[in-house]
Design a protein around this motif. Structure first.
Motif, PDB file in Angstrom:
ATOM      1  N   HIS A 151     -27.133 -21.621  -2.667  1.00 23.53           N
ATOM      2  CA  HIS A 151     -27.351 -20.703  -1.547  1.00 23.53           C
ATOM      3  C   HIS A 151     -27.438 -21.516  -0.273  1.00 23.53           C
ATOM      4  CE1 HIS A 151     -28.878 -17.645   1.132  1.00 23.53           C
ATOM      5  NE2 HIS A 151     -29.942 -18.377   1.374  1.00 23.53           N
ATOM      6  N   TYR A 152     -26.586 -21.184   0.692  1.00 22.32           N
ATOM      7  CA  TYR A 152     -26.615 -21.847   2.003  1.00 22.32           C
ATOM      8  C   TYR A 152     -27.378 -20.970   2.980  1.00 22.32           C
ATOM      9  CZ  TYR A 152     -25.153 -23.705   6.497  1.00 22.32           C
ATOM     10  OH  TYR A 152     -25.147 -24.211   7.770  1.00 22.32           O
ATOM     11  N   GLN A 153     -28.409 -21.542   3.583  1.00 21.17           N
ATOM     12  CA  GLN A 153     -29.247 -20.822   4.540  1.00 21.17           C
ATOM     13  C   GLN A 153     -28.788 -21.196   5.949  1.00 21.17           C
ATOM     14  OE1 GLN A 153     -33.522 -21.735   4.632  1.00 21.17           O
ATOM     15  NE2 GLN A 153     -33.874 -19.578   4.206  1.00 21.17           N
ATOM     16  N   SER A 154     -28.004 -20.315   6.564  1.00 24.62           N
ATOM     17  CA  SER A 154     -27.374 -20.643   7.840  1.00 24.62           C
ATOM     18  C   SER A 154     -28.378 -20.801   8.974  1.00 24.62           C
ATOM     19  CB  SER A 154     -26.344 -19.563   8.209  1.00 24.62           C
ATOM     20  OG  SER A 154     -26.961 -18.292   8.275  1.00 24.62           O
ATOM     21  N   SER A 155     -29.485 -20.068   8.924  1.00 29.77           N
ATOM     22  CA  SER A 155     -30.460 -20.129  10.011  1.00 29.77           C
ATOM     23  C   SER A 155     -31.070 -21.514  10.178  1.00 29.77           C
ATOM     24  CB  SER A 155     -31.571 -19.100   9.787  1.00 29.77           C
ATOM     25  OG  SER A 155     -32.243 -19.355   8.557  1.00 29.77           O
ATOM     26  N   SER A 156     -31.185 -22.254   9.066  1.00 31.44           N
ATOM     27  CA  SER A 156     -31.775 -23.593   9.120  1.00 31.44           C
ATOM     28  C   SER A 156     -30.777 -24.686   8.733  1.00 31.44           C
ATOM     29  CB  SER A 156     -32.988 -23.673   8.177  1.00 31.44           C
ATOM     30  OG  SER A 156     -32.607 -23.352   6.846  1.00 31.44           O
ATOM     31  N   ASP A 157     -29.533 -24.292   8.447  1.00 32.98           N
ATOM     32  CA  ASP A 157     -28.489 -25.226   8.029  1.00 32.98           C
ATOM     33  C   ASP A 157     -28.945 -26.046   6.823  1.00 32.98           C
ATOM     34  OD1 ASP A 157     -25.994 -26.490   8.126  1.00 32.98           O
ATOM     35  OD2 ASP A 157     -26.754 -28.126   9.361  1.00 32.98           O
ATOM     36  N   GLU A 158     -29.471 -25.346   5.819  1.00 34.51           N
ATOM     37  CA  GLU A 158     -29.970 -26.014   4.618  1.00 34.51           C
ATOM     38  C   GLU A 158     -29.300 -25.431   3.378  1.00 34.51           C
ATOM     39  OE1 GLU A 158     -34.465 -27.415   5.282  1.00 34.51           O
ATOM     40  OE2 GLU A 158     -34.160 -25.271   5.567  1.00 34.51           O
ATOM     41  N   LEU A 159     -29.167 -26.280   2.368  1.00 39.71           N
ATOM     42  CA  LEU A 159     -28.529 -25.894   1.128  1.00 39.71           C
ATOM     43  C   LEU A 159     -29.549 -25.918  -0.008  1.00 39.71           C
ATOM     44  CD1 LEU A 159     -25.840 -25.213  -0.329  1.00 39.71           C
ATOM     45  CD2 LEU A 159     -25.577 -27.674  -0.729  1.00 39.71           C
ATOM     46  N   PHE A 160     -29.559 -24.844  -0.797  1.00 43.39           N
ATOM     47  CA  PHE A 160     -30.444 -24.745  -1.944  1.00 43.39           C
ATOM     48  C   PHE A 160     -29.610 -24.514  -3.199  1.00 43.39           C
ATOM     49  CE2 PHE A 160     -32.974 -23.409   1.692  1.00 43.39           C
ATOM     50  CZ  PHE A 160     -34.134 -24.157   1.517  1.00 43.39           C
ATOM     51  N   LEU A 161     -30.073 -25.065  -4.301  1.00 46.44           N
ATOM     52  CA  LEU A 161     -29.455 -24.868  -5.610  1.00 46.44           C
ATOM     53  C   LEU A 161     -30.450 -24.118  -6.482  1.00 46.44           C
ATOM     54  CD1 LEU A 161     -27.161 -25.394  -7.622  1.00 46.44           C
ATOM     55  CD2 LEU A 161     -28.201 -27.630  -8.105  1.00 46.44           C
ATOM     56  N   VAL A 162     -29.990 -23.028  -7.091  1.00 50.42           N
ATOM     57  CA  VAL A 162     -30.869 -22.187  -7.898  1.00 50.42           C
ATOM     58  C   VAL A 162     -30.534 -22.388  -9.377  1.00 50.42           C
ATOM     59  CG1 VAL A 162     -31.666 -19.842  -8.371  1.00 50.42           C
ATOM     60  CG2 VAL A 162     -31.009 -20.500  -6.041  1.00 50.42           C
TER      61      VAL A 162
END
Length: 345
Positions: A273-284
């Motif tokens: 999941h890419y969180q555009s508001s903080s420019d961060e990438l998460f793996l679930v």
């Protein structure tokens, strides 16, 4: 029931808001796919089950409620293999060899459009471009060809493009770049991830790059504007810069890495999941008892555990939809326990 985060203050703390059975009283039905419309539209959620049905949910103040159910194939053949919105139409690929669209504004249970490949191939995945005009679907290997079909919803039922040379085995993932009408990624069990420019439908000219994950691919997608990822059936992940062939980051077995470095158990990966508001990438990822583990990928690289969802599922989670907007975060998960769970701030 809460999600806790220790290392990243930007990671949202979400709690379980509602949990509903996909098919009341039939917990043996697996939830296979989930998609949703942005909350800026109406926040509608759709999920498909192993019984070949699609539930359309409203997301009201009290949680998810089933608005209506669609029988995805009148003959009961095949299962829904991909689910996505094409503007205000719900689009589903099926292993029965069809791609179907429904107009959810009219609560329609009858498809507004139905598409097939030239050889009636089973479809494993589907994606729509940002305008909702182009649809791409990837097929099983039939004979010597595994095909990517492209349709323009404004131009009738015949495909405007068919790519058969890029992959040599089942195509299990296709994904349009979120900000583009013409940039499409594909992934296959042959281990290759291909990036196409659909300004042309001549396959040789459309291929921008071919990347080798060196493992059977199960998911592909984009991390923001400049990065592309894949997940593998063996539990690995690879991240590339869009046009580059050599990977930016590779981990052949995330499960082992997380266990060795952090002492945290993960049995499988679900998606990035890419969180555009903080420019961060998460793996679930998750465990087989229903826990959903969230990993933060600093600089698009090494995943580190930052949160755990518990209290929603009791079995493997197969699908998720995560909507990040200025109004907050919404996560919907579906699993082999037959449950669809809504997590919110």
């Amino acid at each position: 029931m809460a999600l806790t985060s220790k290392s990243k203050p930007t990671f949202p703390k979400l709690t379980l808001k509602s949990s509903v059975e996909f098919d009341s009283g039939r917990r043996e039905i697996y939830v296979l796919c989930i998609t949703g419309t942005n909350k800026d539209l109406d926040g509608t959620i759709a999920a498909s089950g192993s019984n070949n049905c699609i539930n359309v949910y409203t997301n009201r103040g009290s949680g998810l409620e089933v608005a209506y159910q669609i029988e995805a194939s009148g003959r009961g053949e095949g299962v829904v293999s991909g689910l996505e919105w094409a503007d205000r139409q719900l689009c589903a690929s099926s292993t029965d060899g069809h791609v179907r669209l429904w107009d959810t504004r009219k609560s329609s249970k009858t498809p507004t459009s139905t598409f097939q490949g030239y050889n009636h191939e089973p479809f494993n995945c589907v994606s729509s471009d940002m305008s909702g005009s182009l649809i791409a679907a990837g097929s099983d290997l039939v004979g010597e060809d595994a095909a990517i079909y492209i349709w323009d919803l404004r131009m009738g039922r015949d495909p405007i493009g068919q790519f058969t040379e890029s992959h040599s085995d089942d195509i299990v993932a296709v994904q349009f770049k979120p900000d583009s009408t013409y940039s499409l990624a594909s992934g296959s069990t042959d281990g290759l991830v291909c990036l196409f420019d659909l300004h042309t439908m001549e396959e040789e000219e459309a291929v921008i790059s071919v990347k080798n994950s060196e493992a059977s691919v199960c998911k592909v997608g984009f991390c923001g504007l400049n990065h592309l990822y894949c997940l593998t059936h063996e539990g690995g992940c690879v991240v590339w810069e869009n046009a580059e062939v050599e990977p930016l980051y590779t981990d052949r077995n995330v499960k082992n890495t997380i266990q060795d470095e952090f002492g945290v158990d993960i049995d499988y990966l679900v998606d990035y999941h890419y969180q555009s508001s903080s420019d961060e990438l998460f793996l679930v990822g998750g465990d087989n008892s229903g826990g959903v583990r969230v990993l933060h990928c600093e600089d698009m690289k090494s995943p580190k555990p930052v949160g755990l969802f518990i209290g929603g599922h009791t079995a493997t989670v197969r699908a998720l939809y995560w909507d990040s907007t200025v109004d907050g975060e919404t996560l919907v998960t579906g699993g082999e326990d037959g449950l669809v769970c809504l997590w919110t701030l």
